[in-house]
Design an enzyme around this catalytic site. Structure first.
Site, short mmCIF file in Angstrom:
data_model
loop_
_atom_site.label_atom_id
_atom_site.label_comp_id
_atom_site.label_asym_id
_atom_site.label_seq_id
_atom_site.Cartn_x
_atom_site.Cartn_y
_atom_site.Cartn_z
N ASP A 41 0.86 -1.18 0.00
CA ASP A 41 0.00 0.00 0.00
C ASP A 41 0.89 1.23 0.00
O ASP A 41 2.02 1.20 0.49
CB ASP A 41 -0.92 -0.01 1.24
CG ASP A 41 -2.17 0.85 1.06
OD1 ASP A 41 -3.27 0.28 1.01
OD2 ASP A 41 -2.03 2.09 0.96
N ASP A 60 4.04 1.58 -4.52
CA ASP A 60 3.15 2.30 -5.43
C ASP A 60 2.84 1.37 -6.60
O ASP A 60 3.74 1.04 -7.39
CB ASP A 60 3.85 3.57 -5.92
CG ASP A 60 2.97 4.38 -6.88
OD1 ASP A 60 1.88 3.90 -7.26
OD2 ASP A 60 3.41 5.48 -7.26
N VAL A 61 1.58 0.94 -6.75
CA VAL A 61 1.25 -0.05 -7.78
C VAL A 61 1.38 0.52 -9.20
O VAL A 61 1.40 -0.24 -10.17
CB VAL A 61 -0.17 -0.63 -7.61
CG1 VAL A 61 -0.31 -1.39 -6.30
CG2 VAL A 61 -1.25 0.44 -7.74
N ASN A 87 -5.97 -4.82 -5.87
CA ASN A 87 -7.17 -4.14 -5.35
C ASN A 87 -7.00 -2.63 -5.20
O ASN A 87 -8.00 -1.91 -5.13
CB ASN A 87 -7.50 -4.78 -3.98
CG ASN A 87 -8.47 -3.97 -3.18
OD1 ASN A 87 -9.67 -3.98 -3.45
ND2 ASN A 87 -7.97 -3.22 -2.20
N TYR A 150 -13.62 7.23 -14.01
CA TYR A 150 -13.41 6.08 -13.12
C TYR A 150 -13.90 4.79 -13.78
O TYR A 150 -13.20 3.77 -13.79
CB TYR A 150 -14.16 6.35 -11.81
CG TYR A 150 -14.07 5.25 -10.78
CD1 TYR A 150 -12.94 5.10 -9.99
CD2 TYR A 150 -15.14 4.38 -10.57
CE1 TYR A 150 -12.88 4.11 -9.02
CE2 TYR A 150 -15.08 3.39 -9.60
CZ TYR A 150 -13.95 3.26 -8.83
OH TYR A 150 -13.89 2.27 -7.87
N LYS A 154 -12.04 1.13 -14.88
CA LYS A 154 -12.50 -0.17 -14.39
C LYS A 154 -12.93 -1.08 -15.55
O LYS A 154 -12.79 -2.31 -15.47
CB LYS A 154 -13.64 0.03 -13.39
CG LYS A 154 -13.20 0.77 -12.12
CD LYS A 154 -12.06 0.04 -11.42
CE LYS A 154 -11.78 0.59 -10.04
NZ LYS A 154 -10.79 -0.21 -9.30
N1 LIG Z 1 -15.90 1.67 -2.26
C1 LIG Z 1 -16.61 1.47 -3.37
O1 LIG Z 1 -17.79 1.85 -3.45
C2 LIG Z 1 -15.97 0.77 -4.53
C3 LIG Z 1 -16.82 0.36 -5.58
C4 LIG Z 1 -16.28 -0.30 -6.67
C5 LIG Z 1 -14.91 -0.55 -6.70
N2 LIG Z 1 -14.12 -0.13 -5.67
C6 LIG Z 1 -12.69 -0.42 -5.79
O2 LIG Z 1 -12.28 -1.17 -4.68
C7 LIG Z 1 -10.89 -1.00 -4.48
C8 LIG Z 1 -10.62 -0.70 -3.03
O3 LIG Z 1 -11.23 0.55 -2.71
P1 LIG Z 1 -11.84 0.92 -1.29
O4 LIG Z 1 -13.24 1.37 -1.53
O5 LIG Z 1 -11.56 -0.15 -0.32
O6 LIG Z 1 -11.00 2.26 -1.01
P2 LIG Z 1 -9.98 2.69 0.15
O7 LIG Z 1 -9.59 4.10 -0.18
O8 LIG Z 1 -10.57 2.39 1.49
O9 LIG Z 1 -8.73 1.71 -0.07
C9 LIG Z 1 -7.88 1.82 -1.19
C10 LIG Z 1 -6.45 1.53 -0.75
O10 LIG Z 1 -5.59 1.62 -1.92
C11 LIG Z 1 -4.41 2.30 -1.53
N3 LIG Z 1 -3.76 2.91 -2.71
C12 LIG Z 1 -4.19 3.97 -3.43
N4 LIG Z 1 -3.32 4.26 -4.41
C13 LIG Z 1 -2.31 3.34 -4.31
C14 LIG Z 1 -1.12 3.10 -5.05
N5 LIG Z 1 -0.75 3.91 -6.08
N6 LIG Z 1 -0.33 2.07 -4.69
C15 LIG Z 1 -0.67 1.29 -3.63
N7 LIG Z 1 -1.78 1.47 -2.90
C16 LIG Z 1 -2.60 2.48 -3.24
C17 LIG Z 1 -4.89 3.33 -0.54
O11 LIG Z 1 -3.82 3.84 0.25
C18 LIG Z 1 -5.93 2.56 0.27
O12 LIG Z 1 -5.33 1.89 1.36
C19 LIG Z 1 -10.45 0.10 -5.44
O13 LIG Z 1 -9.88 -0.47 -6.60
C20 LIG Z 1 -11.77 0.78 -5.78
O14 LIG Z 1 -11.69 1.44 -7.02
C21 LIG Z 1 -14.62 0.51 -4.59
#
Ligand SMILES: NC(=O)c1ccc[n+]([C@@H]2O[C@H](COP(=O)([O-])OP(=O)(O)OC[C@H]3O[C@@H](n4cnc5c(N)ncnc54)[C@H](O)[C@@H]3O)[C@@H](O)[C@H]2O)c1
Length: 254
Positions: A41, A60-61, A87, A150, A154
């Site tokens: 992360d 950093d991914v 993720n 966004y 995806k």
């Molecule tokens: N929450 C929703 O409604 C939702 C819906 C559909 C998809 N998603 C997807 O689910 C996944 C997780 O999101 P979430 O809702 O748990 O959000 P979140 O913000 O709680 O968690 C995302 C994590 O990714 C980390 N991150 C961000 N950029 C990064 C990078 N460059 N390198 C490494 N780590 C990085 C952040 O620090 C954080 O810990 C994401 O891909 C998001 O797009 C979320």
């Protein structure tokens, strides 16, 4: 195959974006299922993640070489690589009238390129029986006003999943995605408030998901119980992509 459901005993797993939200829920499930977990992360939450029982490496991914050395670290720590969960994601989108190149590029770098780099780095280090699970979104397979940028990142994850499954299938590596709807995490709460709405439209179940409800499907796809499932992007969206509703919900307050 183990008789314990979704068993991950002794498996070396890596979860990107595992410090928060859906990723955190995945990490906790994987640990409970017996996996060894390395969280990658970009945050500095190493101490907290380690208190759950997982290892942590700041990564950093969107940087392929950073990811490659992080996966080498996983192999050094845990003796191999069995499961990769791509993720990590960010939601910086604005309506089309407010699209701005730097923000747009950053979102594609993390959400789309980050997943492709994660699959590439993992595939180079996995053997037969390996599983890759990507977090896409319902907005990658169905439209929502305001989510053009966004959703496009995806949709790229969904397409990358299909194509990677074809490339890696002959090596015995499975590749799948989940497409969450609205999930109550910090990301969704920030995104909803920026769009000036109390929440996105959702369908049938008329409520946002808890992160654990997405993690459960990621866990299934990562496990040998899903041994004949590959190339799929599974909607975990309470019925969002199954139909329409006029109900709106608040991501922060049920
Ligand atoms: N929450 C929703 O409604 C939702 C819906 C559909 C998809 N998603 C997807 O689910 C996944 C997780 O999101 P979430 O809702 O748990 O959000 P979140 O913000 O709680 O968690 C995302 C994590 O990714 C980390 N991150 C961000 N950029 C990064 C990078 N460059 N390198 C490494 N780590 C990085 C952040 O620090 C954080 O810990 C994401 O891909 C998001 O797009 C979320």
């Amino acid at each position: 195959m183990s008789t314990r459901m979704f068993d991950l005993t002794g498996k070396s797993t890596v979860v990107t974006g595992g410090a928060s939200g859906i990723g955190e829920a995945v990490v906790r499930r994987f640990l409970a299922a017996g996996a060894k977990v390395l969280v990658l992360d970009i945050t500095d939450s190493g101490a907290e993640v380690e208190s759950w029982g997982a290892a942590f490496r700041k990564t950093d991914v969107s940087d392929l070489s950073d990811l490659e050395s992080a996966l080498d670290h996983a192999i050094g720590l845990h003796g191999g690589l069995d499961v990769m969960v791509n993720n990590a994601g960010i939601a910086l989108h604005r309506p089309l009238s407010e699209v701005e190149p730097e923000r747009n590029t950053q979102m594609f770098r993390v959400n789309a390129q980050g997943v492709i780099y994660g699959m590439a780095a993992a595939a180079a280090r996995m053997g037969a029986g390996g599983a890759i699970v990507n977090t896409a979104s319902a907005s990658g397979i169905s439209g929502v006003a305001g989510l053009v940028e966004y959703g496009a990142t995806k949709g790229a994850v969904v397409a990358a999943t299909l194509n990677a499954a074809m490339e890696l299938g002959p090596r015995g590596i499975r590749v799948n995605s989940v497409c969450p709807g609205l999930v109550r995490t910090p990301l969704a709460i920030r995104s909803a408030s920026r769009l000036g709405k109390s929440g996105h439209m959702i369908a049938a179940l008329e409520r946002p998901a808890q992160p654990e409800e997405i993690a459960a499907v990621i866990h299934f796809l990562a496990s040998d119980d899903a041994s004949y499932v590959t190339g799929q992007s599974i909607a975990v969206d309470g019925g969002w992509t199954s139909g329409t509703t006029t109900k709106t919900v608040d991501a922060a307050n049920p």
